[in-house]
Motif scaffolding. Sequence first.
Motif, short mmCIF file in Angstrom:
data_model
loop_
_atom_site.label_atom_id
_atom_site.label_comp_id
_atom_site.label_asym_id
_atom_site.label_seq_id
_atom_site.Cartn_x
_atom_site.Cartn_y
_atom_site.Cartn_z
N ALA A 115 0.82 -1.21 0.00
CA ALA A 115 0.00 0.00 0.00
C ALA A 115 0.86 1.26 0.00
O ALA A 115 0.53 2.26 -0.67
CB ALA A 115 -0.93 -0.01 1.21
N HIS A 116 1.97 1.22 0.73
CA HIS A 116 2.87 2.38 0.78
C HIS A 116 3.48 2.67 -0.59
O HIS A 116 3.55 3.83 -1.02
CB HIS A 116 3.97 2.13 1.81
N ARG B 129 2.23 1.85 -3.51
CA ARG B 129 1.16 2.37 -4.36
C ARG B 129 0.87 3.83 -4.03
O ARG B 129 0.70 4.67 -4.94
CB ARG B 129 -0.09 1.52 -4.19
N ALA B 130 0.80 4.15 -2.74
CA ALA B 130 0.48 5.52 -2.34
C ALA B 130 1.60 6.50 -2.66
O ALA B 130 1.36 7.70 -2.81
CB ALA B 130 0.16 5.55 -0.85
N SER B 131 2.84 5.99 -2.76
CA SER B 131 3.99 6.85 -3.01
C SER B 131 4.16 7.20 -4.48
O SER B 131 4.97 8.07 -4.81
CB SER B 131 5.27 6.19 -2.49
#
Length: 317
Positions: free
Chosen positions: A67-68, A70-72
């Motif tokens: 998730a990190h 993807r969010a970055s």
Amino acid sequence: MTQTAYISHPDCLLHDPGPHHPERPARLHAVRNALLDEGLLEGLCLLDPQPATDAQLQRVHTAAHVAHIRASAPASGYQAMLDPDTVMGEHSLQAALRAAGAGIEAVRAVMEGDADNAFCAVRPPGHHAERDRAMGFCLFNNVAVAAAHALEHYALSRVAIADFDVHHGNGTEDIFRDDPRVLYCSSFQHPFYPDTPRAEREHLIHTPLAAGTGGKSFRAAIERDWIPAMDRFVPELMLVSAGFDAHRDDPLAGLDLDEDDFAWVTRALAAVASRHAGGRLVSILEGGYDLSALGLSAATHVRALSGVPGHQAFRSP
């Protein structure tokens, strides 16, 4: 002649960490051009990978890490710094998913008989990516994703990973530290990046090499440390983290290997795969930052995998 698959994708060229970053798109051009120049590409089985899914990534990474990443992923025209060395551009997530997916496609090809072995020419590299941390140019751990897919999807019980990149694959070790189904053998310059603590486990084989180590000492160390451990382990599949930054011309390291040493270790690992795993071997590109040395080394590696004449057959040093 051995059937070797070549797995790459244009998406892997889109990862752009910046104009002065050593892990640049030109690396893949150098590999492909060398294969073309030596007449090797036309004899390979060309396969396209699908992007790795979150479920496939989460076999080795935490959901929070996936998730990190993807969010970055930054918006157009921007970059995201994950650490001082690891940069994401607007297409880096797309490239990283294809790179991880390439290992999965390679495992499928060798397990289902479409190829005897495979080489994945992909980027970003992977072996520094830990279970919950991106670092060292790496977002997802490509070889670990491939190993976990082999273990779970094909119900294997013994997978060997051989890593001859000049840097220790701390991420691969972190992921499989407590999983004896995976034998992890890593040679690396020491002391050197990433200089993280190394675990003492029977299934983790460390081969530290001093700066300036040349081919004769490298080969002797592999014969001493890796081959007996692999023969005891009896792998059902051989995976290779193929980093070519131990080449004497590489600007980021200080070992003294050349293309013939990479041919030798490739044939040594292929011989183990032949003895125990029906020849099934999957190689995934890691480091290598001098473009000429990278191209020559990768072509030599693929030549050795495919059995095309041009270098001496494997023999002990």
